[in-house]
Design an enzyme around this catalytic site. Structure first.
Site, PDB file in Angstrom:
ATOM      1  N   ASN A 173       0.874  -1.255  -0.018  1.00  0.00           N
ATOM      2  CA  ASN A 173       0.021   0.092   0.000  1.00  0.00           C
ATOM      3  C   ASN A 173       0.718   1.567  -0.236  1.00  0.00           C
ATOM      4  O   ASN A 173       2.041   1.305   0.649  1.00  0.00           O
ATOM      5  CB  ASN A 173      -1.070  -0.071   1.166  1.00  0.00           C
ATOM      6  N   GLU A 214       0.488   5.384   0.620  1.00  0.00           N
ATOM      7  CA  GLU A 214      -0.637   6.308   1.259  1.00  0.00           C
ATOM      8  C   GLU A 214      -0.317   7.450   0.815  1.00  0.00           C
ATOM      9  O   GLU A 214       0.852   7.864   0.305  1.00  0.00           O
ATOM     10  CB  GLU A 214      -0.641   6.041   2.828  1.00  0.00           C
ATOM     11  N   CYS A 227      -4.231   0.768  -2.244  1.00  0.00           N
ATOM     12  CA  CYS A 227      -3.967  -0.655  -1.789  1.00  0.00           C
ATOM     13  C   CYS A 227      -2.913  -1.249  -2.455  1.00  0.00           C
ATOM     14  O   CYS A 227      -2.629  -1.241  -3.574  1.00  0.00           O
ATOM     15  CB  CYS A 227      -5.309  -1.386  -1.618  1.00  0.00           C
ATOM     16  N   GLU A 231      -3.136  -4.611  -3.180  1.00  0.00           N
ATOM     17  CA  GLU A 231      -3.596  -5.231  -4.174  1.00  0.00           C
ATOM     18  C   GLU A 231      -3.705  -4.541  -5.427  1.00  0.00           C
ATOM     19  O   GLU A 231      -3.252  -5.198  -6.569  1.00  0.00           O
ATOM     20  CB  GLU A 231      -5.212  -5.575  -3.915  1.00  0.00           C
ATOM     21  N   CYS A 251     -10.767  -4.126   0.412  1.00  0.00           N
ATOM     22  CA  CYS A 251     -11.622  -3.157   0.638  1.00  0.00           C
ATOM     23  C   CYS A 251     -12.660  -3.168  -0.869  1.00  0.00           C
ATOM     24  O   CYS A 251     -12.497  -4.021  -1.631  1.00  0.00           O
ATOM     25  CB  CYS A 251     -11.172  -1.763   0.536  1.00  0.00           C
ATOM     26  N   CYS A 263     -10.829  -2.525  -4.085  1.00  0.00           N
ATOM     27  CA  CYS A 263     -10.025  -3.582  -4.578  1.00  0.00           C
ATOM     28  C   CYS A 263     -10.896  -4.803  -4.964  1.00  0.00           C
ATOM     29  O   CYS A 263     -10.578  -5.308  -6.100  1.00  0.00           O
ATOM     30  CB  CYS A 263      -9.102  -3.798  -3.604  1.00  0.00           C
TER      31      CYS A 263
HETATM   32  N1  THU Z   1      -5.283  -1.566   2.741  1.00  0.00           N
HETATM   33  C1  THU Z   1      -4.592  -2.332   1.548  1.00  0.00           C
HETATM   34  O1  THU Z   1      -3.800  -1.998   0.976  1.00  0.00           O
HETATM   35  N2  THU Z   1      -5.272  -3.523   1.406  1.00  0.00           N
HETATM   36  C2  THU Z   1      -6.584  -4.008   1.891  1.00  0.00           C
HETATM   37  O2  THU Z   1      -6.979  -4.912   1.655  1.00  0.00           O
HETATM   38  C3  THU Z   1      -6.929  -3.167   3.082  1.00  0.00           C
HETATM   39  C4  THU Z   1      -6.687  -1.754   3.244  1.00  0.00           C
HETATM   40  C5  THU Z   1      -4.550  -0.098   2.970  1.00  0.00           C
HETATM   41  C6  THU Z   1      -5.014   1.074   2.591  1.00  0.00           C
HETATM   42  C7  THU Z   1      -4.462   1.740   3.516  1.00  0.00           C
HETATM   43  O3  THU Z   1      -3.375   2.285   3.133  1.00  0.00           O
HETATM   44  C8  THU Z   1      -4.507   1.000   4.953  1.00  0.00           C
HETATM   45  O4  THU Z   1      -4.397  -0.261   4.418  1.00  0.00           O
HETATM   46  C9  THU Z   1      -5.528   1.232   5.992  1.00  0.00           C
HETATM   47  O5  THU Z   1      -6.735   1.008   5.252  1.00  0.00           O
END
Ligand code: THU
Length: 113
Positions: A45, A47, A56, A58, A87, A90
């Site tokens: 991920n 941010e 994310c 994925e 989420c 994704c």
């Molecule tokens: N996140 C992912 O990368 N994949 C997931 O399946 C769930 C959430 C990330 C997004 C954000 O950077 C952090 O996790 C918190 O939600």
């Protein structure tokens, strides 16, 4: 699954988790996709202070694979500290790019489903 086992794919996702850029949530996520030719492409991920710009793990992995010309997705593994699930965005992307894709949800201890 071609040549790469579920636990190997999860290991790749776990290895990518440490590269996560997650200073806002501190929730590190790693992912790895397996394509039909046996390639494994990882993601984490990424941010941003403008939080909706966050990508994310994925989608990072799937986008990287596509950018390498690989789009025949067989499986994806996702590793988080608590075995969290993808989420909605994704799920939408996975449904379009790899509707037959197996999704492995794993935690840092190696438990998965
Ligand atoms: N996140 C992912 O990368 N994949 C997931 O399946 C769930 C959430 C990330 C997004 C954000 O950077 C952090 O996790 C918190 O939600």
């Amino acid at each position: 699954m071609p040549e790469v086992s579920a636990s190997e794919l999860i290991n790749h996702a776990h290895a990518a988790q440490r590269f996560a850029y997650a200073p806002y949530s501190n929730y590190l996520v790693g992912a790895a996709v397996l394509t039909a030719d046996g390639s494994v492409i990882s993601g984490c991920n990424v941010e941003n202070a403008s939080y909706p710009a966050t990508i994310c793990a994925e989608r990072t992995a799937l986008s990287a694979a596509l950018a390498q010309g690989k789009r025949d997705f067989v499986a994806i593994a996702v590793v988080t500290r608590n075995g969290g699930t993808p989420c909605g965005i994704c799920r939408q992307v996975m449904a379009e790019l790899g509707p037959e894709m197996i999704v492995y949800i794993a935690d840092e201890q190696g438990n998965f489903r």
